[in-house]
Design an enzyme around this catalytic site. Sequence first.
Site, PDB file in Angstrom:
ATOM      1  N   GLN A   1      -1.683  -9.114  -6.910  1.00 38.12           N
ATOM      2  CA  GLN A   1      -0.180  -8.621  -6.927  1.00 38.12           C
ATOM      3  C   GLN A   1       0.799  -9.880  -6.445  1.00 38.12           C
ATOM      4  O   GLN A   1       2.135  -9.770  -6.600  1.00 38.12           O
ATOM      5  CB  GLN A   1       0.050  -7.482  -5.778  1.00 38.12           C
ATOM      6  CG  GLN A   1      -0.526  -6.321  -6.058  1.00 38.12           C
ATOM      7  CD  GLN A   1      -0.292  -5.352  -5.057  1.00 38.12           C
ATOM      8  OE1 GLN A   1      -1.044  -5.251  -4.024  1.00 38.12           O
ATOM      9  NE2 GLN A   1       0.678  -4.617  -4.965  1.00 38.12           N
TER      10      GLN A   1
ATOM     11  N   LEU B   1       3.594  -1.700  -3.844  1.00 40.11           N
ATOM     12  CA  LEU B   1       4.438  -2.431  -3.547  1.00 40.11           C
ATOM     13  C   LEU B   1       4.886  -3.057  -5.152  1.00 40.11           C
ATOM     14  O   LEU B   1       5.857  -3.573  -5.178  1.00 40.11           O
ATOM     15  CB  LEU B   1       4.128  -3.739  -2.691  1.00 40.11           C
ATOM     16  CG  LEU B   1       4.090  -3.294  -1.195  1.00 40.11           C
ATOM     17  CD1 LEU B   1       3.544  -4.444  -0.348  1.00 40.11           C
ATOM     18  CD2 LEU B   1       5.436  -2.770  -0.740  1.00 40.11           C
TER      19      LEU B   1
ATOM     20  N   GLY C   1      -0.917  -1.983   2.337  1.00 47.05           N
ATOM     21  CA  GLY C   1      -2.064  -2.740   1.595  1.00 47.05           C
ATOM     22  C   GLY C   1      -1.549  -3.793   0.673  1.00 47.05           C
ATOM     23  O   GLY C   1      -0.591  -3.636   0.041  1.00 47.05           O
TER      24      GLY C   1
ATOM     25  N   HIS D   1      -6.798  -2.758  -7.911  1.00 44.96           N
ATOM     26  CA  HIS D   1      -5.844  -4.001  -8.274  1.00 44.96           C
ATOM     27  C   HIS D   1      -6.685  -5.281  -8.771  1.00 44.96           C
ATOM     28  O   HIS D   1      -6.428  -5.877  -9.535  1.00 44.96           O
ATOM     29  CB  HIS D   1      -5.145  -4.377  -7.172  1.00 44.96           C
ATOM     30  CG  HIS D   1      -3.863  -3.678  -6.819  1.00 44.96           C
ATOM     31  ND1 HIS D   1      -2.572  -3.538  -7.639  1.00 44.96           N
ATOM     32  CD2 HIS D   1      -3.300  -2.921  -5.759  1.00 44.96           C
ATOM     33  CE1 HIS D   1      -1.926  -2.986  -7.210  1.00 44.96           C
ATOM     34  NE2 HIS D   1      -2.102  -2.331  -5.905  1.00 44.96           N
TER      35      HIS D   1
ATOM     36  N   HIS E   1      -7.585   1.754  -3.612  1.00 37.62           N
ATOM     37  CA  HIS E   1      -6.288   1.525  -4.191  1.00 37.62           C
ATOM     38  C   HIS E   1      -6.328   0.014  -4.264  1.00 37.62           C
ATOM     39  O   HIS E   1      -5.897  -0.552  -5.224  1.00 37.62           O
ATOM     40  CB  HIS E   1      -5.159   1.919  -3.455  1.00 37.62           C
ATOM     41  CG  HIS E   1      -3.854   1.687  -3.952  1.00 37.62           C
ATOM     42  ND1 HIS E   1      -2.879   2.430  -4.608  1.00 37.62           N
ATOM     43  CD2 HIS E   1      -3.271   0.333  -4.014  1.00 37.62           C
ATOM     44  CE1 HIS E   1      -1.535   1.890  -4.775  1.00 37.62           C
ATOM     45  NE2 HIS E   1      -1.784   0.633  -4.496  1.00 37.62           N
ATOM     46  N   GLU E   2      -6.486  -0.772  -3.421  1.00 33.66           N
ATOM     47  CA  GLU E   2      -6.708  -2.255  -3.320  1.00 33.66           C
ATOM     48  C   GLU E   2      -7.672  -3.055  -4.281  1.00 33.66           C
ATOM     49  O   GLU E   2      -7.525  -3.661  -4.898  1.00 33.66           O
ATOM     50  CB  GLU E   2      -6.449  -2.917  -1.863  1.00 33.66           C
ATOM     51  CG  GLU E   2      -5.464  -2.551  -0.790  1.00 33.66           C
ATOM     52  CD  GLU E   2      -4.234  -2.538  -1.511  1.00 33.66           C
ATOM     53  OE1 GLU E   2      -3.783  -3.408  -2.549  1.00 33.66           O
ATOM     54  OE2 GLU E   2      -3.323  -1.541  -1.449  1.00 33.66           O
TER      55      GLU E   2
HETATM   56 NI    NI Z   1      -0.991  -1.306  -5.043  1.00 37.96          NI
END
Ligand code: NI
Length: 178
Positions: free
Chosen positions: A51, A102, A46, A147, A143-144
Site C-alpha cells: 500500500q 486506506l 492496518g 494485500h 485483510h492485510e
Molecule cells: Ni487495506
Amino acid sequence: MALLDILTYPDPRLKNRAETVASVDDSVRRLIDDMFETMYQAEGVGLAAPQVGVLKRVIVLDCGDRSGSEGIAPLPPVQPIAVVNPVVESSEGCVAWQEGCLSVPGYTDEVERSARVIVTGLNREGEPLSIEAEQLLAVCLQHEIDHLEGTLFVDRLSRLKQTMVKKRLKRKSVEAPA
Ligand code: NI
C-alpha cells in the site's frame, strides 16, 4: 520516521504480489516504523507494505480499542503488531465484518472471512512469532495478508457488486486524484 504515501485504488501497483523478506535488517525495521507512523496518522487499523509502494511481505496493525480517543488525530498506539512474512497457519469459522481500507478511501462493505486464525511470521527483531486471533484482529490480519497477494477487500465482493463499486471508485479517482 517518515510519513509514506498511501496508494489508492485503482493504482495498478496494488495488484502486485509482494516478495518474501530475506532478512529483517535495519531497512525493514525502518519500513515498519514508517508504516506504523503512516497508519496512525491516517487513522487506520492496518497497513501492508504494498500500500506504500513497497513489494515486501510486511504488515502492521493495531486493533486496540481507541474509543476513548475519538476525534483525536493521529491515533495513539494501543496494541501495535508488526508481522514480516505472515502466513495463515490455520483458520476456522466464518465472520462477516464491515471493512474499509486506506487504499479504498470513502467506501466500506461487508466481507466474509474466517472468524479465528493462527498467523505465524517474524517480528520486528526477526524472531518467530505466532498470533492467535479472533474477531477484528483476525479480520484485520486476513485483510492485510490479502494485500500481499495483490487482493483488496473489494475483490472479495460479489461479481455484480464489484463491477458497481469499482466503476464508482474509478470515477471518483478521476474527479479527485489523490
Ligand atoms: Ni487495506
